[in-house]
Structure formats: C-alpha cells, structure tokens
Design an enzyme around this catalytic site. Structure first.
Site, PDB file in Angstrom:
ATOM      1  N   GLU A  77      -5.001   1.982   2.527  1.00 50.09           N
ATOM      2  CA  GLU A  77      -4.956   0.810   3.402  1.00 50.09           C
ATOM      3  C   GLU A  77      -5.161   1.188   4.856  1.00 50.09           C
ATOM      4  O   GLU A  77      -5.830   0.483   5.617  1.00 50.09           O
ATOM      5  CB  GLU A  77      -3.616   0.090   3.234  1.00 50.09           C
ATOM      6  CG  GLU A  77      -3.533  -1.272   3.932  1.00 50.09           C
ATOM      7  CD  GLU A  77      -2.969  -1.204   5.354  1.00 50.09           C
ATOM      8  OE1 GLU A  77      -2.921  -2.240   6.031  1.00 50.09           O
ATOM      9  OE2 GLU A  77      -2.570  -0.093   5.780  1.00 50.09           O
ATOM     10  N   GLU A  78      -4.580   2.313   5.245  1.00 46.49           N
ATOM     11  CA  GLU A  78      -4.569   2.689   6.655  1.00 46.49           C
ATOM     12  C   GLU A  78      -5.938   3.093   7.192  1.00 46.49           C
ATOM     13  O   GLU A  78      -6.096   3.268   8.399  1.00 46.49           O
ATOM     14  CB  GLU A  78      -3.570   3.833   6.886  1.00 46.49           C
ATOM     15  CG  GLU A  78      -2.115   3.485   6.608  1.00 46.49           C
ATOM     16  CD  GLU A  78      -1.527   2.513   7.619  1.00 46.49           C
ATOM     17  OE1 GLU A  78      -2.244   2.093   8.550  1.00 46.49           O
ATOM     18  OE2 GLU A  78      -0.337   2.168   7.474  1.00 46.49           O
ATOM     19  N   ASP A 110       6.041   1.934   6.947  1.00 45.59           N
ATOM     20  CA  ASP A 110       4.705   1.368   6.736  1.00 45.59           C
ATOM     21  C   ASP A 110       3.957   2.291   5.766  1.00 45.59           C
ATOM     22  O   ASP A 110       3.386   3.287   6.178  1.00 45.59           O
ATOM     23  CB  ASP A 110       3.975   1.288   8.084  1.00 45.59           C
ATOM     24  CG  ASP A 110       2.598   0.644   7.995  1.00 45.59           C
ATOM     25  OD1 ASP A 110       2.250   0.114   6.922  1.00 45.59           O
ATOM     26  OD2 ASP A 110       1.877   0.688   8.995  1.00 45.59           O
ATOM     27  N   HIS A 154       0.837  -1.198   0.000  1.00 43.48           N
ATOM     28  CA  HIS A 154       0.000   0.000   0.000  1.00 43.48           C
ATOM     29  C   HIS A 154       0.869   1.245   0.000  1.00 43.48           C
ATOM     30  O   HIS A 154       1.951   1.280   0.595  1.00 43.48           O
ATOM     31  CB  HIS A 154      -1.007  -0.008   1.145  1.00 43.48           C
ATOM     32  CG  HIS A 154      -0.446   0.100   2.526  1.00 43.48           C
ATOM     33  ND1 HIS A 154      -0.174   1.311   3.144  1.00 43.48           N
ATOM     34  CD2 HIS A 154      -0.129  -0.846   3.448  1.00 43.48           C
ATOM     35  CE1 HIS A 154       0.275   1.102   4.367  1.00 43.48           C
ATOM     36  NE2 HIS A 154       0.325  -0.202   4.582  1.00 43.48           N
TER      37      HIS A 154
END
Length: 360
Positions: A213-214, A181, A66
C-alpha cells in the site's frame, strides 16, 4: 481491552514488513485468521484473503487493511561497512536520524543498527539549519568493512525496518509502537472477522491483508480484482490533529473520539450512499466517530473503488499521532469503537441494503 487483544497488537507491530516483504506480518494475520475461518487464499502479489460465508446467496463484502509499513531497503555497502539505503513509503528526514533499525537478511537473520550522518559539529550553518538530505544518511550496524558486512549475510534488497518497543504509555489508554500504519487496521480486520464468524452475518465476508500500500495502493488492486466484491472498505490510519501547534484546517481529529470516516482524500471521493449507511449505523448505536478529510494522502479504497466496473467503497481509519515515524501513538478506545462499528455495519449489509446503496 483484554490480554488476547493486546498480545495480537504487540505481535502485529513487532512483525517486520516493508512493501514487497510482508511475510512476517502475513504469518501473524494467518495465525489469527485461521482461528476464525479455514478458507485462506492469496493473490499473485502476496495479499492474503480470509473468507467466511454467512449466506451463500448474499453479497460479497470486502474489508481490508494493508500489511506493509514504511521502511527501507539496502541498496549498497560501503568499503568501511556502512549501509546505504532506499526509503520505501513516505519519510520525513527530520524523524529518521539517530533512530534504531533492524536489518533482516534473506535468510531471516536480524541485525541491529542505527541511522547516522555527519555530526553537526562539521556541518556549515546553512546545512545545519535545513532538513538533512536522506541520500546522505547511512545505517551503522557495527561493522568495519564491506567484507564483514557480507559475511553477516547482508545483500542489496534486504529489508530494514524501524525498531521500538511496544508499550502502553504509563497507565493511560494511549499505545505506543512502530507501524500502527497499518497494523491497527490489520487488527481491526482480524477482530471484525472473528466477530462475524461468532455472531453470523447475511453475506460473504472477505477479510483481506493487502501488500504494497505504501508504494502506490498496489496490493489492493489485485486482491479486490480477485474477490470482485459488491462493497469494499479500507481500514487504515488517519492523521490526528490534537497535538500542540496543529490547527483544525490541518487536521481536526482527536485520539479517543472514535473512528474517522474519510469523506475525501487524494485517492477517492467517498461513496455517498455507503458513507450515509455507515454514519446511520454509528448514530443509531451511539458509536462515536469523526468526519475526516485527508487532502495529501490516500488509502486502499482508492484502488478498491475503481476495480473492474467500480465498487462502492469507503475508508474508515484510526487517528494516529506521529505517522510514518518510528514512534506512533493510538488510543485503544478508537480501536475498539472501529471494531464495533465495522462489525455492525457488515452484519447489516444484506442483499437489500447493498442493492439500495449501489443503485438507490
């Protein structure tokens, strides 16, 4: 790790991209992907898909990271020129105060700022001894009025991202940056694609950079639906358990000990046959790996595996210290071993292997 790979890691982590505003990161993805393939498409949310056909009659294998990072969005400007904001993704208030940020306006202008709050000197003992309320925080960009902030082009909805300098920690193999991330998963995706194009493979490969995604694994829903793969992988980050005070019950992975194979997380149970296939490749080639459980989080595999009529899926992650903060740390060997493992796995996913995984 060579200079080309280090430059890619720096460009990916330096790029600013919160959920719903991933353009800078997507541009870096395209820059590197187009060197490996000329076939680049997009879904309706903005996820990017770079494909390469090794065998036109082979199965479709999707491997995705992502693009977005945890960050903030401007919600209001106070009369005295301070910025109120909304968090995007999971934030822990203890890691936010006094940290530097960058605010990107709709025209692309970048402003520097710092997250602030009331000084501890004026707080009661009760307030000082508990986590500070994120709703009480603000961003200081050095303005003195609402009008001045507006004159700089700042508006509600603008992107705010953590700021830190990418660097190697002294002379070690530990790399410090914001947004590992999931820029490290994105780097893995791009490197695996490059390897597959160079070496050849028996399938149709789809290297994907997902958005959002988060905030709920959203881009993976649309990109996976569009590709309609036979096998899917999510390449992401996982919790490291090798810092002081951590117990094996909380997290048992260690930096430098290989990619994490996620056997269970809050979004899915790993597909058993696909998991065993990947483990078999790692053991055969003596690529180090770690089994991992993430009870309190999930990856894009959580959306991948329930797309259409179901897709055998697996998350493979890089252990990371200080996730969802301004300063996260990875080990370069974990990146290199994840690339090696994923390259060899996908090179072995021919029609027979995929049929056995799916129906055997």
């Amino acid at each position: 790790m060579d200079d080309k790979q280090l430059l890619m890691l720096k460009e990916l982590t330096d790029a600013r991209g919160i959920p719903g505003n991933e353009k800078e990161v997507r541009d870096v993805f395209v820059k590197y992907a187009k060197n490996s393939t000329s076939s680049i498409t997009y879904d309706g949310l903005g996820s990017v898909i770079a494909s390469h056909e090794g065998n036109k009659s082979g199965p479709k294998v999707l491997f995705a990271s992502h693009l977005d990072e945890v960050g903030f969005m401007v919600t209001a400007i106070t009369d005295k020129g301070f910025i109120k904001f909304q968090t995007l993704g999971g934030w822990w208030s203890q890691v936010m105060l006094a940290q530097q940020v960058q605010l990107t306006t709709s025209t692309g202008k970048v402003l520097h700022g710092v997250i602030g709050c009331k000084p501890p000197h004026v707080l009661t003992a009760e307030v000082r001894n508990k986590a500070y309320d994120i709703q009480e925080m603000f961003i200081d960009i050095g303005a003195t009025s609402k009008e001045e902030v507006s004159s700089w082009g700042v508006k509600p909805g603008d992107m705010v991202t953590p700021y830190i300098e990418f660097k190697r920690l002294n002379e070690s193999k530990f790399l410090l940056a914001k947004a590992w991330d999931n820029r490290i998963g994105t780097a893995v995706t791009l490197s695996v694609l490059e390897n597959l194009v160079r070496d050849g493979h028996p399938n149709k490969a789809f290297a994907v950079g997902n958005v959002q995604e988060e905030v709920g694994l959203r881009g993976a829903k649309t990109s996976t639906y569009l590709v309609d793969p036979d096998i899917a992988f999510a390449l992401d980050t996982g919790t490291a358990g090798d810092t002081p005070g951590m117990t094996e019950k909380e997290a048992d992975s260690k930096l430098g000990k290989g990619p994490q194979i996620i056997i269970y997380d809050a979004s899915m149970v790993a597909h058993k046959a696909l998991r065993d296939f990947v483990v078999g490749v790692a053991e055969e080639l003596k690529i180090p790996f770690q089994y991992t459980v993430i009870a309190g989080g999930g990856t894009d595999a959580g959306s991948q595996h329930v797309t259409r009529n179901g897709v055998p899926s697996l998350a493979i992650t890089v252990a990371t210290r200080y996730l969802h903060s301004h300063t996260s740390v990875i080990h370069e060997d974990d990146y290199l071993n994840t690339v090696a493992l994923m390259t060899e796995v996908i090179k072995r996913l021919d029609s027979n292997a995929v049929e056995k995984i799916t129906f055997g």
